[in-house]
Design a protein around this motif. Structure first.
Motif, short mmCIF file in Angstrom:
data_model
loop_
_atom_site.label_atom_id
_atom_site.label_comp_id
_atom_site.label_asym_id
_atom_site.label_seq_id
_atom_site.Cartn_x
_atom_site.Cartn_y
_atom_site.Cartn_z
N MET A 199 -19.17 46.65 1.45
CA MET A 199 -20.51 46.65 2.05
C MET A 199 -20.95 48.08 2.30
O MET A 199 -20.22 48.88 2.84
CB MET A 199 -20.49 45.87 3.36
N SER A 240 -26.65 50.33 3.37
CA SER A 240 -27.96 49.80 3.01
C SER A 240 -27.96 48.28 2.91
O SER A 240 -29.01 47.68 2.70
CB SER A 240 -28.42 50.42 1.68
N THR A 241 -26.82 47.66 3.04
CA THR A 241 -26.72 46.21 2.94
C THR A 241 -26.75 45.60 4.33
O THR A 241 -25.98 45.98 5.21
CB THR A 241 -25.40 45.81 2.25
#
Length: 230
Positions: A1, A4-5
Motif C-alpha cells: 500500500m 496515495s492509496t
C-alpha cells in the motif's frame, strides 16, 4: 500500500481497541470467532517462524506469540491504521512478535524460504489475488512448510461462492467516511484446491465449518491446509 492509496481498513476494529486491549484467551478459525478448531490445527510451533498474513490488529498473532513458544510470529498488514493499532496493542511483545507494515505479496517475495508456517484468518488470503499470493507464500515457506487459512464458504448474502478465480467488489469506507469498494475472493473448495496445486502445494485439505449463528451476516467457513514438498 502506498501513501496515495486510501486505507480501506482505517475504521475496522477501532471501537474494540478502546475496550479490549488484552491478548485474547482463545483462537478460532470460524467466521463467528466462537467455536470449532483452534490453534491445534497448526501443530507444534515451538521455535518456528510463523507469519500472519493480513494480521489486522494482530490479536491472533499475539495469542500464538504468548502461548505457543514460536521463535517469532511476524504479523503483516498493508493498512497503516491496522499496523498502528497492532503496534499500540502488542508492540510490547517484541521481539517474539514482530509487527510489519507491508503489502503481503511484496513481503513474501522479500522473505524467501523464511517461514515454517503461514496462516490467515479471513485476512490477506481473502483480499489478495490468489494467483499472486499463493505462489509468493510458497516461495516464502521453507521445504515442508505449511499454509493454513480460513475463508468464507459462501458470500455473507448467502450467494454461492465463485466456481472460478473471480473476485467480488464489496462495500468499504475511505478514512473520510466516503463509500468505496474493495476486492474479496470467495471461492468454492475445488477452486482453492486447484489454485494451491498450481502454486506447488501438496497435501491439500479443506474442511467446512458450519455457521454458528443465524442472521444476514453469518457464514460457513472453509478451513484450508496445504504443505510444500520437503
Amino acid at each position: 500500500m502506498t501513501s496515495s492509496t486510501a486505507d480501506l481498513w482505517h475504521h475496522y476494529g477501532r471501537t474494540r481497541v478502546g475496550t479490549d486491549r488484552e491478548v485474547p484467551v482463545a483462537f478460532y478459525w470460524n467466521w463467528g470467532q466462537d467455536a470449532g478448531p483452534g490453534p491445534e490445527i497448526l501443530g507444534d510451533l515451538t521455535e518456528k517462524c510463523v507469519g500472519d498474513l493480513g494480521a489486522g490488529a494482530a490479536r491472533h498473532a499475539a495469542y500464538l506469540a504468548t502461548r505457543h513458544h514460536p521463535a517469532q510470529v511476524i504479523a503483516v498488514d498493508a493498512s497503516p491504521a491496522q499496523h498502528a493499532m497492532a503496534t499500540d496493542l502488542y508492540g510490547h511483545l517484541a521481539p517474539r512478535l514482530r509487527i510489519v507494515h507491508s503489502d503481503v505479496v511484496n513481503h513474501l517475495h522479500a522473505s524467501a524460504a523464511t517461514y515454517d508456517m503461514l496462516y490467515s484468518v479471513f485476512g490477506a488470503v481473502d483480499f489478495t489475488d490468489p494467483g499472486k499470493l499463493l505462489p509468493a507464500a510458497a516461495a516464502a515457506l521453507r521445504p515442508g512448510g505449511r499454509l493454513v487459512f480460513s475463508t468464507l464458504a459462501h458470500y455473507l448474502s448467502g450467494k454461492m461462492a465463485q466456481p472460478d478465480v473471480v473476485h467480488a467488489d464489496i462495500p468499504a469506507k475511505r478514512p473520510d467516511g466516503e463509500a468505496a469498494t474493495m476486492r474479496r475472493w470467495v471461492l468454492q473448495e475445488h477452486v482453492w484446491t486447484k489454485a494451491l496445486d498450481a502454486a506447488g502445494f501438496t497435501q491439500i485439505d479443506v474442511d467446512v465449518l458450519p455457521a454458528t449463528g443465524e442472521g444476514p451476516r453469518t457464514a460457513g467457513t472453509l478451513l484450508v491446509s496445504a504443505r510444500l514438498p520437503k
